[in-house]
Write a protein that holds these residues in place. Structure first.
Motif, PDB file in Angstrom:
ATOM      1  N   ASN A 106       0.831  -1.241   0.099  1.00 57.47           N
ATOM      2  CA  ASN A 106       0.179   0.001   0.100  1.00 57.47           C
ATOM      3  C   ASN A 106       0.940   1.312   0.032  1.00 57.47           C
ATOM      4  N   ILE A 107       1.974   1.102   0.810  1.00 60.08           N
ATOM      5  CA  ILE A 107       2.977   2.387   0.978  1.00 60.08           C
ATOM      6  C   ILE A 107       3.554   2.611  -0.373  1.00 60.08           C
ATOM      7  N   GLN A 108       3.958   1.719  -0.924  1.00 61.94           N
ATOM      8  CA  GLN A 108       4.829   1.579  -2.252  1.00 61.94           C
ATOM      9  C   GLN A 108       3.653   2.089  -3.380  1.00 61.94           C
ATOM     10  N   SER A 109       2.673   1.632  -3.206  1.00 57.80           N
ATOM     11  CA  SER A 109       1.568   2.173  -4.438  1.00 57.80           C
ATOM     12  C   SER A 109       1.465   3.812  -4.329  1.00 57.80           C
ATOM     13  N   LEU A 110       1.380   4.327  -2.998  1.00 56.50           N
ATOM     14  CA  LEU A 110       1.223   5.729  -3.075  1.00 56.50           C
ATOM     15  C   LEU A 110       2.590   6.439  -3.394  1.00 56.50           C
ATOM     16  N   MET A 111       3.633   5.813  -2.653  1.00 55.46           N
ATOM     17  CA  MET A 111       5.062   6.281  -3.266  1.00 55.46           C
ATOM     18  C   MET A 111       5.118   6.626  -5.006  1.00 55.46           C
ATOM     19  N   LYS A 112       4.665   5.378  -5.587  1.00 55.78           N
ATOM     20  CA  LYS A 112       4.648   5.552  -7.076  1.00 55.78           C
ATOM     21  C   LYS A 112       3.776   6.713  -7.743  1.00 55.78           C
ATOM     22  N   GLN A 113       2.777   6.885  -7.215  1.00 60.58           N
ATOM     23  CA  GLN A 113       1.829   7.763  -7.685  1.00 60.58           C
ATOM     24  C   GLN A 113       2.205   9.430  -7.265  1.00 60.58           C
ATOM     25  N   ASN A 114       3.026   9.369  -6.195  1.00 58.80           N
ATOM     26  CA  ASN A 114       3.369  10.962  -5.755  1.00 58.80           C
ATOM     27  C   ASN A 114       4.920  11.142  -5.689  1.00 58.80           C
ATOM     28  N   ASN A 115       5.042  12.410  -5.582  1.00 60.91           N
ATOM     29  CA  ASN A 115       6.693  12.807  -5.672  1.00 60.91           C
ATOM     30  C   ASN A 115       6.953  13.234  -3.988  1.00 60.91           C
ATOM     31  N   TRP A 116       7.567  12.053  -3.371  1.00 59.76           N
ATOM     32  CA  TRP A 116       7.910  12.230  -1.922  1.00 59.76           C
ATOM     33  C   TRP A 116       9.528  12.060  -1.761  1.00 59.76           C
ATOM     34  N   GLU A 117       9.787  12.710  -0.890  1.00 59.37           N
ATOM     35  CA  GLU A 117      11.345  12.750  -0.641  1.00 59.37           C
ATOM     36  C   GLU A 117      11.223  12.640   0.939  1.00 59.37           C
ATOM     37  N   PHE A 118      12.641  11.846   1.333  1.00 59.80           N
ATOM     38  CA  PHE A 118      12.842  11.680   2.742  1.00 59.80           C
ATOM     39  C   PHE A 118      13.975  12.002   3.182  1.00 59.80           C
ATOM     40  N   ARG A 119      14.291  12.810   4.392  1.00 60.02           N
ATOM     41  CA  ARG A 119      15.584  13.073   4.723  1.00 60.02           C
ATOM     42  C   ARG A 119      15.722  12.879   6.346  1.00 60.02           C
ATOM     43  N   CYS A 120      16.958  12.470   6.679  1.00 59.77           N
ATOM     44  CA  CYS A 120      17.283  12.306   7.784  1.00 59.77           C
ATOM     45  C   CYS A 120      17.891  13.706   8.396  1.00 59.77           C
ATOM     46  N   GLN A 121      17.186  14.309   9.108  1.00 57.59           N
ATOM     47  CA  GLN A 121      17.692  15.777   9.668  1.00 57.59           C
ATOM     48  C   GLN A 121      16.757  16.431  10.684  1.00 57.59           C
ATOM     49  N   ASP A 122      17.614  17.348  11.379  1.00 59.90           N
ATOM     50  CA  ASP A 122      16.873  18.228  12.477  1.00 59.90           C
ATOM     51  C   ASP A 122      15.693  18.975  11.893  1.00 59.90           C
ATOM     52  N   PHE A 123      14.665  19.264  12.723  1.00 54.80           N
ATOM     53  CA  PHE A 123      13.372  19.886  12.269  1.00 54.80           C
ATOM     54  C   PHE A 123      13.851  21.339  12.230  1.00 54.80           C
ATOM     55  N   ARG A 124      15.036  21.960  12.696  1.00 56.31           N
ATOM     56  CA  ARG A 124      15.328  23.439  12.340  1.00 56.31           C
ATOM     57  C   ARG A 124      15.842  23.510  10.728  1.00 56.31           C
ATOM     58  N   GLU A 125      16.302  22.557  10.561  1.00 54.83           N
ATOM     59  CA  GLU A 125      17.005  22.341   9.067  1.00 54.83           C
ATOM     60  C   GLU A 125      15.726  22.184   8.311  1.00 54.83           C
ATOM     61  N   THR A 126      14.789  21.351   8.340  1.00 52.80           N
ATOM     62  CA  THR A 126      13.566  21.218   7.834  1.00 52.80           C
ATOM     63  C   THR A 126      13.112  22.407   7.441  1.00 52.80           C
ATOM     64  N   ILE A 127      12.654  23.143   8.495  1.00 45.05           N
ATOM     65  CA  ILE A 127      11.485  24.077   8.622  1.00 45.05           C
ATOM     66  C   ILE A 127      12.252  25.482   7.876  1.00 45.05           C
ATOM     67  N   LYS A 128      13.673  25.562   8.059  1.00 42.74           N
ATOM     68  CA  LYS A 128      14.325  26.803   7.561  1.00 42.74           C
ATOM     69  C   LYS A 128      14.177  26.688   6.154  1.00 42.74           C
ATOM     70  N   ASN A 129      14.288  25.598   5.306  1.00 41.92           N
ATOM     71  CA  ASN A 129      14.111  25.634   4.146  1.00 41.92           C
ATOM     72  C   ASN A 129      12.644  25.526   3.368  1.00 41.92           C
ATOM     73  N   ALA A 130      11.702  25.611   4.440  1.00 41.62           N
ATOM     74  CA  ALA A 130      10.385  25.818   3.511  1.00 41.62           C
ATOM     75  C   ALA A 130       9.984  26.908   2.927  1.00 41.62           C
ATOM     76  N   SER A 131       8.903  27.039   2.106  1.00 36.03           N
ATOM     77  CA  SER A 131       8.626  28.082   1.384  1.00 36.03           C
ATOM     78  C   SER A 131       7.313  28.665   1.553  1.00 36.03           C
ATOM     79  N   LYS A 132       6.644  29.598   1.252  1.00 36.44           N
ATOM     80  CA  LYS A 132       5.496  30.085   1.328  1.00 36.44           C
ATOM     81  C   LYS A 132       4.407  29.028   0.867  1.00 36.44           C
ATOM     82  N   ASP A 133       4.615  28.488   0.010  1.00 40.48           N
ATOM     83  CA  ASP A 133       3.633  27.490  -0.599  1.00 40.48           C
ATOM     84  C   ASP A 133       3.627  26.033   0.000  1.00 40.48           C
ATOM     85  N   ASP A 134       4.264  26.052   1.288  1.00 38.58           N
ATOM     86  CA  ASP A 134       4.271  24.816   1.837  1.00 38.58           C
ATOM     87  C   ASP A 134       3.343  24.843   3.123  1.00 38.58           C
TER      88      ASP A 134
END
Ligand SMILES: C[S@@+](CC[C@H](N)C(=O)[O-])C[C@H]1O[C@@H](n2cnc3c(N)ncnc32)[C@H](O)[C@@H]1O
Length: 301
Positions: free
Chosen positions: A158-186
């Motif tokens: 089920n998970i892989q079928s969703l992955m196939k249909q969508n554009n998803w990325e996974f990163r191992c990082q601290d939340f500060r790094e993740t949020i700092k790089n977000a943009s206004k359309d997120d």
């Protein structure tokens, strides 16, 4: 609403809160979904955004989903692995469990991660400071049933079928790094360790983390939705009235099943915090949430 369940079993999972959380999410399909604390990923599996970034400091959950997303493994690999290792486990029990756990702590192989997660004591997920899995074995013969293997492989499918249909990325990082790089359309959905309720090394969370998260989420222009706890039988989350009092807060009653036994049901009032002023939508949600859930509709405004 049929809830998609992730292939790893995890404590504090939000499976039963998915409908509550999603009903308050104000998301435009062209935006990117950002999740700085992914954990099991149960919320986004069910929301299934087209574009998304999922992060966490837990390298094992991230690696598992990276491998599935890149098709380094699929449900056949999971099935073969579980059948093979559980056959040996049913003969050698703890000796084999300890062998695989040791191998996992050296190689960090996601297939072994699924195996130990499903064979350990009460499906606990716990690591030491070096990210070594340290939960002991639990002898439960019913785990080797073919139907259990099928259930897990279907979850992977089920998970892989969703992955196939969508554009998803996974990163191992601290939340500060993740949020700092977000943009206004997120849109940022956060499910951080609950302040004053987490004690594990791998999942520690202190006041400075909560302050940093508040600052990052409320200083910029993006929209966010955050899960936290409101109160339990003994105390309340004081940060809701102080730090987060500039945001919209909605609550619901919830029971966490910690050891999967009736006596260990922990009643908690859960909260979600939002920064966007959509009071009329929240009111509408309060009235129609039940109806929409019954009709299997999510509210995308
Ligand atoms: C309570 S769990 C979230 C539950 C999850 N969303 C679910 O419903 O299954 C918190 C997660 O935050 C991660 N975490 C802890 N500190 C972090 C940090 N500084 N940056 C990013 N992730 C962190 C933990 O590894 C854990 O996966």
């Amino acid at each position: 609403m049929k809830i998609i369940v992730p292939p790893i079993k995890i404590q504090w999972i939000k499976t039963k809160l998915v409908e509550f959380i999603i009903s308050y999410v104000d998301f435009n399909i062209d935006w990117k979904w950002i999740e700085p604390f992914m954990w099991s990923g149960v919320v986004w599996f069910n929301f299934a955004p087209k574009n998304a970034l999922f992060c966490d400091t837990n390298p094992h959950t991230i690696k598992l989903y990276q491998w599935l997303n890149e098709w380094k493994i699929d449900h056949f690999d999971v099935k073969n692995h579980l059948e093979k290792e559980w056959k040996i486990l049913s003969e050698k029990w703890v000796e084999h469990y300890n062998h695989i756990r040791e191998r996992f702590n050296q190689d960090w192989n996601p297939l072994d991660f699924i195996f130990i997660n499903r064979s350990c004591f009460n499906w606990m997920i716990r690591f030491n400071r070096k990210w070594w899995f340290n939960v002991p074995f639990c002898k439960k013969p019913d785990r080797f049933a073919q139907s259990y293997v099928t259930k897990i492989t279907n979850q992977v499918k089920n998970i892989q079928s969703l992955m196939k249909q969508n554009n998803w990325e996974f990163r191992c990082q601290d939340f500060r790094e993740t949020i700092k790089n977000a943009s206004k359309d997120d849109l940022i959905y956060c499910d951080p360790p609950y302040i004053w309720r987490h004690v594990d090394y791998f999942d520690s969370w202190n006041e400075q983390d909560e302050f940093d998260l508040h600052k990052l989420l409320t200083t910029f222009w993006w929209k966010f939705v955050m899960s936290t706890w409101h109160s339990n039988d003994y105390r309340s989350n004081e940060y809701l009235n102080t730090l987060w009092n500039d945001c919209i807060i909605k609550t619901t009653e919830h029971f966490y099943h910690i050891w999967w036994k009736e006596k260990n049901r922990n009643p908690v009032t859960e909260a979600i915090i939002m920064n966007y002023k959509k009071e009329h939508i929240c009111e509408k949600n309060d009235k129609t949430i039940k109806k929409n859930i019954l009709q299997n509709k999510l509210i995308h405004v």
